[in-house]
Design a protein around this motif. Structure first.
Motif, short mmCIF file in Angstrom:
data_model
loop_
_atom_site.label_atom_id
_atom_site.label_comp_id
_atom_site.label_asym_id
_atom_site.label_seq_id
_atom_site.Cartn_x
_atom_site.Cartn_y
_atom_site.Cartn_z
N PRO A 266 0.08 53.08 -97.66
CA PRO A 266 0.13 51.87 -96.81
C PRO A 266 0.54 52.18 -95.37
N ILE A 267 -0.30 52.90 -94.66
CA ILE A 267 0.08 53.36 -93.32
C ILE A 267 0.43 52.20 -92.37
N HIS A 268 -0.25 51.07 -92.55
CA HIS A 268 0.03 49.94 -91.64
C HIS A 268 1.38 49.31 -91.91
N PHE A 269 1.97 49.65 -93.04
CA PHE A 269 3.25 49.04 -93.41
C PHE A 269 4.46 49.91 -93.05
N TYR A 270 4.23 51.19 -92.76
CA TYR A 270 5.38 52.08 -92.60
C TYR A 270 6.39 51.62 -91.56
N SER A 271 5.87 51.21 -90.42
CA SER A 271 6.82 50.80 -89.37
C SER A 271 7.57 49.53 -89.79
N LEU A 272 6.90 48.69 -90.60
CA LEU A 272 7.58 47.49 -91.12
C LEU A 272 8.67 47.90 -92.11
N PHE A 273 8.31 48.80 -93.03
CA PHE A 273 9.27 49.27 -94.03
C PHE A 273 10.50 49.88 -93.36
N ASN A 274 10.25 50.63 -92.29
CA ASN A 274 11.35 51.35 -91.65
C ASN A 274 12.05 50.53 -90.57
N GLY A 275 11.59 49.31 -90.38
CA GLY A 275 12.22 48.44 -89.37
C GLY A 275 12.03 48.95 -87.96
N GLU A 276 10.92 49.65 -87.71
CA GLU A 276 10.72 50.23 -86.37
C GLU A 276 9.40 49.77 -85.79
N ILE A 277 9.02 48.54 -86.07
CA ILE A 277 7.68 48.10 -85.65
C ILE A 277 7.59 47.92 -84.14
N THR A 278 6.54 48.50 -83.56
CA THR A 278 6.34 48.36 -82.12
C THR A 278 5.41 47.16 -81.88
N LEU A 279 5.33 46.76 -80.64
CA LEU A 279 4.45 45.64 -80.30
C LEU A 279 2.99 46.00 -80.63
N GLU A 280 2.65 47.24 -80.36
CA GLU A 280 1.28 47.71 -80.63
C GLU A 280 0.97 47.62 -82.13
N ASP A 281 1.91 48.07 -82.95
CA ASP A 281 1.73 47.98 -84.42
C ASP A 281 1.57 46.53 -84.84
N TYR A 282 2.41 45.69 -84.27
CA TYR A 282 2.45 44.28 -84.67
C TYR A 282 1.11 43.60 -84.36
N ILE A 283 0.59 43.88 -83.18
CA ILE A 283 -0.66 43.23 -82.77
C ILE A 283 -1.83 43.66 -83.67
N LYS A 284 -1.72 44.87 -84.23
CA LYS A 284 -2.80 45.36 -85.11
C LYS A 284 -2.83 44.62 -86.45
N LEU A 285 -1.70 44.03 -86.84
CA LEU A 285 -1.66 43.38 -88.16
C LEU A 285 -2.46 42.08 -88.16
N ASP A 286 -3.28 41.93 -89.17
CA ASP A 286 -3.92 40.64 -89.38
C ASP A 286 -4.14 40.46 -90.88
N GLU A 287 -4.68 39.34 -91.28
CA GLU A 287 -4.77 39.07 -92.72
C GLU A 287 -5.77 39.99 -93.41
#
Lengths: 433, 169
Positions: A266-287
């Motif tokens: 789950p590469i798109h989730f790693y920064s979420l899991f680790n609590g280190e999400i950047t704005l760039e990561d966040y904008i990439k998330l969609d349903e």
């Protein structure tokens, strides 16, 4: 010509099922709609998991954001224009704030925010103020314009009138979502005479007020909001889907912490899991991304993650019973122990979910319930709080309705092939036998 | 299960008693902001950061019979006094919450007045801005409270001391 005043050579229109047309004439609005951060809202559903209950509810935050913009545009250009209390300088600020007010919403944001401790309002500010296309467009108006827009959305602007148009107990946001959600779910609630309300809105220094002659239209709006909350937004089946979605995210996070090796990384989730999400990561998330993982995790070896994903994708949701936490919290402890004995992890399969709404409230000095009340403009020019004039509104003012439900997987509990006696005890306690 | 309710009850239990809804809101916001895992989300309102979810949870806990709410008249308005009921204590015994050093922080905050806590929570809300901008926000958005430069400085010092108590320094 200043960018903020620049007009398109021809008006652009978007066909819209609620407002018929969304009209865009301002260059800055057109440019904002074209940014990648705003286009991302097309891929985020307005009502999250509601489509699993009302199949029409597939509309997006993009639709809603345009709708809020259109309502504010009409208030500004058709109702407030030329009134001495309305400063034309605030027009473009109000339109931008209306258009961008939901910009930071993520996919299934209710569940995501809970599990990963996120806040969509924080991301709305971050997108407006950060290194983004939206920020570039806003900066063309003026260097401090992004901050002004962010302050209006965060309600930290000193311009209370503009804030109240976007966020109050009778604002453009609510007026759009009630009608839009009613339209797409197909329910008959949620309708009210918005045309009438818009016509009787008047600007004042601190907020929008409503001419007394529009009181009945406002009563209708408040009642339709009440109906929509209980018939659509808090629908028990939608909540069941939300519960499972939340548990999927919890499980994936727990497995990551346990160093579980996912079959589908789950590469798109790693920064979420680790609590280190950047704005760039966040904008990439969609349903689409989230549902991709749910689809793939149906093949995971972890039985809980696999089962929860299958349930969500196949709409095999949890059933529920009414639950009174005050009287039944001991029963919950008993049930939890029985679930463990039956080999069903209560952390994932026994969930209390609560919904609550306060249809309308007024301000009481010295207290903390700080909802900006709706004010009526009387014929003699006096201002009076709505519930003091309307018996209907007075009857529901300050009255909160709360509902608790206990969700469980009925198929697991009904399966007597293993631990039948314990399952029977569970069914008895749940009163479903 | 009902973990978020339990956390809030634990906060009120270790504070012994909290007087005033505004004070309760600010204490939980400050605690959350400096270190402690409360789940309620806050937005900026008239008196600074405010959580509708917290209001709701407190109301639920009162309805459940876990919290005792006493309404008393004070000057021109009412204020509310919150303590845990016996049933609430019983619930908390079964659903214990571990938040070491929360008590020290909450007892300290409970000794402050609501006006000061309103300032502290507002400073924390804008904490990602430079100090001068935070001051400007305080003086603009809280003009009726007439906070002084000195009070804002005290708020910063107080935040530092709370962080120490929470074991962050």
């Amino acid at each position: 010509m200043a960018y903020s005043a620049e007009k398109l050579s021809e008006e652009k229109v978007f066909k819209d099922p609620v407002h018929r047309y969304i009209h865009v004439r301002d260059r800055v609005i057109w440019d904002l709609i074209g940014t990648k951060e705003f286009q991302r809202l097309r891929r985020i559903k307005q009502l999250g998991t509601t489509y699993l209950t009302f199949h029409g509810a597939e509309h997006s935050r993009f639709n809603h954001s345009l709708g809020v913009y259109e309502i504010v545009r009409r208030i500004s250009d058709d109702v407030f224009l030329g009134r001495p209390e309305w400063d034309e300088e605030d027009r473009i600020l109000t339109l931008c704030a209306a258009l961008l007010h939901d910009l930071g919403h993520g996919p299934f944001s209710h569940s995501f925010e809970k599990v990963f401790d996120l806040d969509h309002e924080h991301y709305t500010r971050a997108i407006i103020l950060g290194d983004t296309e939206v920020h570039q467009v806003l900066t063309r108006v003026s260097a401090d314009f992004p901050q002004k827009v962010a302050d209006v959305i965060a309600k930290t602007s000193k311009n209370k009138l503009v804030v109240s148009l976007i966020s109050s107990q009778i604002d453009a946001d609510r007026m759009d979502y009630l009608q839009r959600d009613a339209y797409f779910t197909g329910v008959s609630y949620g309708h009210f005479d918005m045309e009438r309300i818009l016509r009787v809105m008047r600007p004042r220094e601190d907020q929008v007020v409503i001419k007394q002659s529009g009181m009945h239209a406002v009563e209708d709006y408040i009642m339709s909001r009440y109906q929509m909350y209980w018939q659509v937004y808090f629908h028990p089946v939608t909540r069941s889907a939300e519960v499972i979605l939340t548990k999927i995210l919890h499980r994936a996070k727990d497995l990551h912490e346990q160093k579980y090796r996912f079959k589908y990384d789950p590469i798109h989730f790693y920064s979420l899991f680790n609590g280190e999400i950047t704005l760039e990561d966040y904008i990439k998330l969609d349903e689409a991304i989230i549902l991709y993982y749910f689809q793939m995790w149906q093949e995971e070896e972890d039985p809980i993650l696999k089962d929860l994903c299958c349930r969500f994708m196949d709409r095999n949701l949890y059933k529920y019973v009414e639950f009174d936490p005050a009287k039944e919290y001991k029963k919950l402890t008993e049930l939890s122990a029985l679930f463990k004995k039956a080999g069903i992890d209560p952390e994932y399969y026994l969930v209390v979910d609560s919904s609550s709404d306060l249809p309308y409230d007024f301000y009481r000095p010295g207290e903390e319930e700080e909802r900006l009340p709706i004010h009526l403009l009387l014929k003699n020019g006096d201002i009076r709080e709505l519930s003091r004039e309307s018996e209907i509104v007075d009857a529901i003012s300050g009255k909160r309705r709360t509902d608790h439900k206990l969700y469980y997987p009925a198929d697991f509990i009904a399966d007597d092939s293993k631990k039948p006696n314990i399952k029977k005890q569970i069914r008895t306690l749940l009163e479903i036998d | 299960m009902l973990k978020d309710h339990a956390k809030l009850m634990h906060a009120i239990a270790v504070s012994e008693e909290i007087v005033g809804r505004k004070k309760l809101q600010k204490m939980i916001y400050i605690a959350k902001n400096i270190a402690f895992p409360f789940q309620e989300r806050f937005q900026f309102h008239f008196y600074g950061p405010y959580s509708e979810e917290l209001t709701l949870r407190v109301e639920e806990l009162c309805n459940m019979g876990f919290l005792n709410e006493v309404k008393e008249k004070k000057g021109g308005y009412y204020q509310y006094r919150y303590t845990l009921t016996e049933t609430g204590k019983e619930f908390l015994d079964i659903n214990s919450v571990e938040m070491p050093s929360l008590q020290d922080c909450l007892l300290d905050m409970n000794g402050q007045n609501a006006r000061f806590l309103e300032l502290v929570s507002t400073v924390l809300y804008f904490n990602d801005l430079p100090k001068e901008e935070v001051k400007e926000k305080v003086f603009t958005l809280k003009s009726k409270q007439r906070y002084t430069d000195e009070e804002v400085e005290q708020a910063y010092q107080y935040i530092g001391s709370l962080r120490e108590k929470a074991g962050l320094h």
